[in-house]
Design an enzyme around this catalytic site. Structure first.
Site, PDB file in Angstrom:
ATOM      1  N   HIS A  13       0.727  -1.250   0.141  1.00 36.27           N
ATOM      2  CA  HIS A  13      -0.243   0.041   0.077  1.00 36.27           C
ATOM      3  C   HIS A  13       1.083   1.384   0.177  1.00 36.27           C
ATOM      4  O   HIS A  13       1.312   1.660   1.025  1.00 36.27           O
ATOM      5  CB  HIS A  13      -1.025   0.049   1.093  1.00 36.27           C
ATOM      6  CG  HIS A  13      -1.760   1.235   1.431  1.00 36.27           C
ATOM      7  ND1 HIS A  13      -3.258   0.750   1.082  1.00 36.27           N
ATOM      8  CD2 HIS A  13      -1.783   2.542   1.102  1.00 36.27           C
ATOM      9  CE1 HIS A  13      -4.129   2.134   1.118  1.00 36.27           C
ATOM     10  NE2 HIS A  13      -3.073   2.957   1.021  1.00 36.27           N
ATOM     11  N   HIS A  15       1.496   5.447  -1.705  1.00 38.13           N
ATOM     12  CA  HIS A  15       1.282   6.536  -2.429  1.00 38.13           C
ATOM     13  C   HIS A  15       2.793   7.124  -2.769  1.00 38.13           C
ATOM     14  O   HIS A  15       3.487   7.612  -2.231  1.00 38.13           O
ATOM     15  CB  HIS A  15       0.722   7.494  -1.564  1.00 38.13           C
ATOM     16  CG  HIS A  15      -0.808   7.065  -1.127  1.00 38.13           C
ATOM     17  ND1 HIS A  15      -1.981   7.435  -1.595  1.00 38.13           N
ATOM     18  CD2 HIS A  15      -1.199   6.501   0.167  1.00 38.13           C
ATOM     19  CE1 HIS A  15      -3.056   6.756  -1.035  1.00 38.13           C
ATOM     20  NE2 HIS A  15      -2.563   6.234  -0.101  1.00 38.13           N
ATOM     21  N   ARG A  17       2.512   9.726  -5.210  1.00 40.47           N
ATOM     22  CA  ARG A  17       1.948  10.830  -5.953  1.00 40.47           C
ATOM     23  C   ARG A  17       2.483  11.104  -7.307  1.00 40.47           C
ATOM     24  O   ARG A  17       2.695   9.897  -8.093  1.00 40.47           O
ATOM     25  CB  ARG A  17       2.443  12.029  -4.982  1.00 40.47           C
ATOM     26  CG  ARG A  17       2.163  11.927  -3.534  1.00 40.47           C
ATOM     27  CD  ARG A  17       0.709  11.966  -3.345  1.00 40.47           C
ATOM     28  NE  ARG A  17       0.476  12.112  -2.189  1.00 40.47           N
ATOM     29  CZ  ARG A  17      -0.655  11.635  -1.322  1.00 40.47           C
ATOM     30  NH1 ARG A  17      -1.663  10.860  -2.035  1.00 40.47           N
ATOM     31  NH2 ARG A  17      -0.804  11.730  -0.040  1.00 40.47           N
ATOM     32  N   ASN A  41      -4.913   7.394  -6.343  1.00 37.63           N
ATOM     33  CA  ASN A  41      -5.712   8.616  -6.273  1.00 37.63           C
ATOM     34  C   ASN A  41      -4.951   9.864  -6.397  1.00 37.63           C
ATOM     35  O   ASN A  41      -4.700  10.759  -5.571  1.00 37.63           O
ATOM     36  CB  ASN A  41      -6.212   8.698  -4.481  1.00 37.63           C
ATOM     37  CG  ASN A  41      -5.289   8.539  -3.663  1.00 37.63           C
ATOM     38  OD1 ASN A  41      -4.034   8.132  -4.021  1.00 37.63           O
ATOM     39  ND2 ASN A  41      -5.276   9.063  -2.475  1.00 37.63           N
ATOM     40  N   LYS A  98      -8.962  -0.056  -6.516  1.00 36.35           N
ATOM     41  CA  LYS A  98      -8.999   0.545  -5.152  1.00 36.35           C
ATOM     42  C   LYS A  98     -10.389   1.000  -5.039  1.00 36.35           C
ATOM     43  O   LYS A  98     -10.650   1.736  -6.021  1.00 36.35           O
ATOM     44  CB  LYS A  98      -7.931   1.544  -4.857  1.00 36.35           C
ATOM     45  CG  LYS A  98      -7.811   2.185  -3.599  1.00 36.35           C
ATOM     46  CD  LYS A  98      -7.796   1.257  -2.374  1.00 36.35           C
ATOM     47  CE  LYS A  98      -7.656   2.025  -1.268  1.00 36.35           C
ATOM     48  NZ  LYS A  98      -6.589   2.439  -0.682  1.00 36.35           N
ATOM     49  N   HIS A 135     -10.443   0.992   1.249  1.00 38.50           N
ATOM     50  CA  HIS A 135     -10.577   2.021   2.302  1.00 38.50           C
ATOM     51  C   HIS A 135     -11.716   1.764   3.258  1.00 38.50           C
ATOM     52  O   HIS A 135     -12.696   2.414   2.980  1.00 38.50           O
ATOM     53  CB  HIS A 135     -10.258   3.475   1.691  1.00 38.50           C
ATOM     54  CG  HIS A 135      -9.973   4.362   2.877  1.00 38.50           C
ATOM     55  ND1 HIS A 135      -9.115   5.219   2.996  1.00 38.50           N
ATOM     56  CD2 HIS A 135     -11.136   4.905   3.784  1.00 38.50           C
ATOM     57  CE1 HIS A 135      -8.981   5.943   4.062  1.00 38.50           C
ATOM     58  NE2 HIS A 135     -10.328   5.830   4.470  1.00 38.50           N
ATOM     59  N   HIS A 173      -5.010  -0.723   5.438  1.00 38.06           N
ATOM     60  CA  HIS A 173      -4.453   0.000   6.796  1.00 38.06           C
ATOM     61  C   HIS A 173      -5.504  -0.125   7.840  1.00 38.06           C
ATOM     62  O   HIS A 173      -6.086   1.092   8.529  1.00 38.06           O
ATOM     63  CB  HIS A 173      -4.323   1.565   6.519  1.00 38.06           C
ATOM     64  CG  HIS A 173      -5.287   2.093   5.387  1.00 38.06           C
ATOM     65  ND1 HIS A 173      -6.736   2.335   5.553  1.00 38.06           N
ATOM     66  CD2 HIS A 173      -5.133   2.758   4.147  1.00 38.06           C
ATOM     67  CE1 HIS A 173      -7.308   2.811   4.894  1.00 38.06           C
ATOM     68  NE2 HIS A 173      -6.393   3.190   3.998  1.00 38.06           N
ATOM     69  N   LEU A 218      -5.247   9.250   7.445  1.00 37.05           N
ATOM     70  CA  LEU A 218      -6.573   8.838   7.348  1.00 37.05           C
ATOM     71  C   LEU A 218      -6.556   7.246   7.118  1.00 37.05           C
ATOM     72  O   LEU A 218      -5.621   7.073   5.954  1.00 37.05           O
ATOM     73  CB  LEU A 218      -7.395   9.531   6.580  1.00 37.05           C
ATOM     74  CG  LEU A 218      -7.886  10.846   7.238  1.00 37.05           C
ATOM     75  CD1 LEU A 218      -8.828  11.611   6.054  1.00 37.05           C
ATOM     76  CD2 LEU A 218      -8.862  10.661   8.433  1.00 37.05           C
ATOM     77  N   ASP A 246       1.193   2.510   3.790  1.00 38.45           N
ATOM     78  CA  ASP A 246       0.410   3.836   3.263  1.00 38.45           C
ATOM     79  C   ASP A 246       1.299   5.096   3.608  1.00 38.45           C
ATOM     80  O   ASP A 246       0.514   6.052   3.914  1.00 38.45           O
ATOM     81  CB  ASP A 246      -0.856   3.942   4.531  1.00 38.45           C
ATOM     82  CG  ASP A 246      -1.879   4.821   3.973  1.00 38.45           C
ATOM     83  OD1 ASP A 246      -1.770   5.282   2.528  1.00 38.45           O
ATOM     84  OD2 ASP A 246      -2.793   5.354   4.937  1.00 38.45           O
ATOM     85  N   HIS A 250       3.061  14.548   1.647  1.00 39.50           N
ATOM     86  CA  HIS A 250       2.458  16.026   1.125  1.00 39.50           C
ATOM     87  C   HIS A 250       3.548  17.100   1.662  1.00 39.50           C
ATOM     88  O   HIS A 250       4.391  16.765   2.505  1.00 39.50           O
ATOM     89  CB  HIS A 250       1.287  16.135   2.227  1.00 39.50           C
ATOM     90  CG  HIS A 250       0.352  15.652   1.582  1.00 39.50           C
ATOM     91  ND1 HIS A 250      -0.680  15.504   0.879  1.00 39.50           N
ATOM     92  CD2 HIS A 250      -0.239  14.386   2.345  1.00 39.50           C
ATOM     93  CE1 HIS A 250      -1.657  14.782   0.776  1.00 39.50           C
ATOM     94  NE2 HIS A 250      -1.438  13.926   1.950  1.00 39.50           N
ATOM     95  N   ALA A 262      -3.953  14.721   4.983  1.00 38.61           N
ATOM     96  CA  ALA A 262      -3.547  13.629   5.950  1.00 38.61           C
ATOM     97  C   ALA A 262      -2.698  12.833   5.055  1.00 38.61           C
ATOM     98  O   ALA A 262      -2.765  12.704   3.907  1.00 38.61           O
ATOM     99  CB  ALA A 262      -4.880  12.613   5.857  1.00 38.61           C
TER     100      ALA A 262
END
Length: 345
Positions: A13, A15, A17, A41, A98, A135, A173, A218, A246, A250, A262
């Protein structure tokens, strides 16, 4: 034990970006993980096969020479997703889809508003061998944020898992004792990922002594009884639980703001922090299965052939990182000491 060697792990899992952020996030994960399930996402989200292929190419373009890393791609589900979209994604190499409830987390506004309407899509996914990654939170405003995972299990997840026994479901998660118990008692088509932050922290670490924006994620951190349940779950050695960081970066300015984003960017220290947790639990002998075996076994993929070595050596995470475009980012556990370190090759 001051040294441990395990089969090369994967992150189930992640991210990464997009854009300039990839120059930081791809090498950081590739330093210790051979593969990773890539979250879709983005803005706009990865909702079709062409977008999936293009995103994979951007990820691989950011991989430094000499590093090996395989992005395992996923499709972002919406209420407009069709059976044809699923088949095209499978042909393009997707391994999973997802499901975000609309509004549940970062860049999820375009996601699923009516979950039961996707049941025909789930049937196609099962037929195509694509996993469903969930999620698991409801988003009703009147439901307390600390109860949203529990309510999701009761309202939706029980029915999905029982109605589609041929569909492999990953409860992503997980953060509560309710989720850990549900997964342990569930059928073989159900498994879960657990993050380093939910093993290391509870909501006191977010709220006591002032709000800690870099611990905000989150699903949100829960009370310590839930943290203890997650630690017991990984300590048990159950094959139903596996590594999913996860890791969700950011920019510093977007975390330290009036409406902070988050996500915890844990890629810089993820495998080391997991080792620290397992060591604290007296369960280092369970780390390899959690990090390197349970995930590929559930996904039906081969285990990695290589190895990594971790040594018990203290080091301190940097306070912040500078991205290629000059913006700043704060890694999870910034400025704190970690007791395990990935050994140099």
């Amino acid at each position: 034990m001051n040294k441990i060697t395990i089969q090369t792990p994967d992150d189930w899992h992640l991210h990464l970006r997009d854009g300039a952020m990839l120059q930081e996030t791809v090498p950081a994960s590739a330093r210790c993980f051979n593969r990773a399930i890539i979250m879709p996402n983005l803005v706009p989200p990865v909702t079709n096969a062409d977008m999936l292929n293009n995103y994979r190419e951007r990820i691989l373009a950011a991989l430094p020479d000499g590093q090996s890393f395989e992005p395992l791609m996923t499709l972002y589900l919406t209420n407009q997703t069709t059976a044809a979209d699923i088949k095209a994604a499978k042909a393009a190499g997707a391994v999973a889809c997802k499901l975000y409830p609309a509004g549940a987390t970062t860049n999820s506004d375009a996601a699923v508003k009516t979950l039961t309407a996707l049941y025909p899509v789930f049937e196609t996914m099962a037929a195509e061998g694509l996993l469903l990654l969930i999620h698991g939170e409801v988003t009703d405003h009147e439901i307390d944020i600390f109860d949203r995972e529990k309510i999701f299990i009761e309202r939706y997840l029980q029915d999905i898992v029982s109605r589609f026994p041929q569909l492999k479901v990953v409860f992503e998660h997980i953060t509560t004792a309710d989720a850990a118990e549900f997964v342990l008692a569930g059928p073989d088509n159900l498994a879960a990922t657990i993050t380093p932050q939910h093993l290391l922290l509870n909501r006191n670490d977010l709220l006591v002594g002032g709000v800690k924006p870099h611990n905000y994620c989150l699903p949100v951190l829960k009370r310590n009884t839930h943290q203890k349940a997650l630690r017991s779950a990984v300590q048990s050695g159950s094959k139903k639980f596996f590594l999913g960081t996860d890791s969700a970066p950011h920019e510093k300015s977007k975390k330290e703001s009036a409406c902070g984003c988050a996500g915890c960017y844990s890629a810089w220290s993820a495998i080391e922090l997991y080792a620290q947790v397992f060591d604290d639990l007296g369960a280092l002998d369970k780390l390899e299965a959690f990090a390197s075996h349970n995930g590929p076994d559930f996904y039906g993929l081969p285990r990695n052939s290589g190895q990594i070595t971790l040594v018990k050596e203290s080091w301190t995470l940097p306070e912040q990182l500078t991205l290629a475009d000059g913006s700043l980012m704060v890694p999870f556990f910034a400025g704190q000491q970690v007791n395990w370190k990935l050994a140099a090759e």
